[in-house]
Design an enzyme around this catalytic site. Sequence first.
Site, PDB file in Angstrom:
ATOM      1  NE  ARG A  32       6.378   6.946   0.519  1.00 51.38           N
ATOM      2  CZ  ARG A  32       5.620   6.695   1.595  1.00 51.38           C
ATOM      3  NH1 ARG A  32       4.589   5.875   1.504  1.00 51.38           N
ATOM      4  NH2 ARG A  32       5.880   7.278   2.745  1.00 51.38           N
ATOM      5  CG  ASP A  62       1.705   0.625   9.505  1.00 57.91           C
ATOM      6  OD1 ASP A  62       1.348   1.447  10.375  1.00 57.91           O
ATOM      7  OD2 ASP A  62       1.949   0.943   8.332  1.00 57.91           O
ATOM      8  N   GLY A 101      -4.199   8.466   5.532  1.00 62.71           N
ATOM      9  CA  GLY A 101      -3.308   9.498   6.058  1.00 62.71           C
ATOM     10  C   GLY A 101      -2.151   9.755   5.106  1.00 62.71           C
ATOM     11  CB  SER A 143       5.914  10.733  10.942  1.00 61.16           C
ATOM     12  OG  SER A 143       4.992  10.811   9.876  1.00 61.16           O
ATOM     13  CE  LYS A 188       0.820   5.134  12.942  1.00 64.18           C
ATOM     14  NZ  LYS A 188       1.510   5.858  11.873  1.00 64.18           N
ATOM     15  CE  LYS A 235      -2.378   0.995   4.000  1.00 67.39           C
ATOM     16  NZ  LYS A 235      -2.363   2.410   4.389  1.00 67.39           N
TER      17      LYS A 235
HETATM   18  C1  S3P Z   1       3.125   5.328   6.152  1.00 69.57           C
HETATM   19  C2  S3P Z   1       3.811   5.739   7.251  1.00 69.57           C
HETATM   20  C3  S3P Z   1       3.433   5.370   8.627  1.00 69.57           C
HETATM   21  C4  S3P Z   1       2.486   4.193   8.639  1.00 69.57           C
HETATM   22  C5  S3P Z   1       1.393   4.318   7.629  1.00 69.57           C
HETATM   23  C6  S3P Z   1       1.961   4.438   6.231  1.00 69.57           C
HETATM   24  C7  S3P Z   1       3.576   5.778   4.836  1.00 69.57           C
HETATM   25  O1  S3P Z   1       2.786   6.461   9.251  1.00 69.57           O
HETATM   26  O2  S3P Z   1       1.925   4.019   9.924  1.00 69.57           O
HETATM   27  O3  S3P Z   1       0.528   3.205   7.671  1.00 69.57           O
HETATM   28  O4  S3P Z   1       3.104   5.247   3.801  1.00 69.57           O
HETATM   29  O5  S3P Z   1       4.408   6.695   4.785  1.00 69.57           O
HETATM   30  P1  S3P Z   1       3.585   7.679   9.913  1.00 69.57           P
HETATM   31  O6  S3P Z   1       4.323   8.395   8.883  1.00 69.57           O
HETATM   32  O7  S3P Z   1       2.517   8.546  10.528  1.00 69.57           O
HETATM   33  O8  S3P Z   1       4.481   7.081  10.951  1.00 69.57           O
END
Ligand code: S3P
Length: 429
Positions: free
Chosen positions: A26, A313, A93, A166, A340, A21
């Site tokens: 990306r 995750d 997110g 993050s 989350k 994912k």
């Molecule tokens: C992700 C980064 C992580 C992860 C999310 C996917 C990403 O979050 O928990 O499921 O694709 O960059 P954070 O950047 O908030 O740590």
Amino acid sequence: MRKTVEPAARLRGTIIPPADKSIAQRSALFALLSTETSRITNYPMAEDPRTALACIRRLGAVVEDDGDTIQITGTGRDGMLAPRVPVDCGNSGTVMRLLAGILAGAGIPATLTGDASLSRRPMKRIMDPLTRMGAEIRSADGGLPPLEIRRDGPLKPFRFRLPVASAQLKSCVLLAGLFGEEATQVLEPVASRNHTETMLGLPVVRQQGANVISSSRQHPIPPQNLQIPGDFSAAAFWLVAGSIVPDSEIVMPATGVNPTRSAALDILRRMGADIVDEVEDQAGNEPVALLRVRSAPLKPTLIHPDEIPNAIDELPVLCVAMAFADGVSRITGAEELRYKESDRLEAIRQVLVAGGVRVEGHRDGLTIYGEPGRKIHGAHHDSRHDHRIAMAAAILSLMGEHASEIDNAEAASVSYPEFWSHLDSLAHR
Ligand code: S3P
């Protein structure tokens, strides 16, 4: 949707985990930024990656979706269209935070919205740096989505030390930086997943123990021609299930094992898990392996704060593994889990307690009292519309004395639509 999960006597078989994912989302967003055509194979059907495609279409990308392979013709940095209506980031997110960086950098006015869960997630962490770069970001409710983004003045060069590990925050700032004449630098004291920097080929140097990643308009944006590897975060459910359910053996080919994502492998192995990884290939710059897990007795462990970003995750399902270890396990420094798709520390605590496991909750972690071979109470769980909680509850339920029920089980489709059918194909009753 309510799912009933029956106890399993053993789990056996080969499954292909869904495509990753994080990488898929990306690849879509970066293909928008390229003027060349991108060809991406094994693009997943899960909801979050589909949301990413819908969003880039709104900004002018042409997406030809031919099932397994998609072709994306982007707008480049300077050809993006201003969307006339709010852009819906769904449950994701990653889409909201990365897109906010792109829009702020490009100076495209837009409003970003999301579903009920995304509308509760903190955005101040991206609003602050983007504002310092010259954007104006308005939030409906003190840092929660919807976000209104615009930039009238120039984009300012920026050196940013990440206040929280993050990858979404790191990527947001670097993507905005791609539009600046002068370099933007992000300092990362604790490494988070590195897909953005590897997929865009951004320069990374080590300075005083931190990664320093740079981006600017001078950096060319390559088309995204890649085959997306299997999602390690999805495979992790079976790594735990195959370890705790007796007499099990599960094989998962073509799974991504990027070290900035796969700390759960090290954690499970030090707990005694029997996991073999045979390196298969590189998909783009991403290492890929065949994973094989067999049941094994598990020892308790302590997960340190420094390990959290690379296992973030997988923590809910690692908690399930800890419930079957021979002693007391502890997770510390994991407060981020509260922000989350649900408050995952509290959600997984409740799932374990409903199953009869003794757990103590802390501000930044959990203490879990494991018992090898224990029988879990048949229970009624609620996913809280969080995909990883739905799937972690299902894995716990495989060790039930009786069947368990999981409400809002359809949440799994956010990252893993095939989860329930894979469970049925692996489980022998
Ligand atoms: C992700 C980064 C992580 C992860 C999310 C996917 C990403 O979050 O928990 O499921 O694709 O960059 P954070 O950047 O908030 O740590």
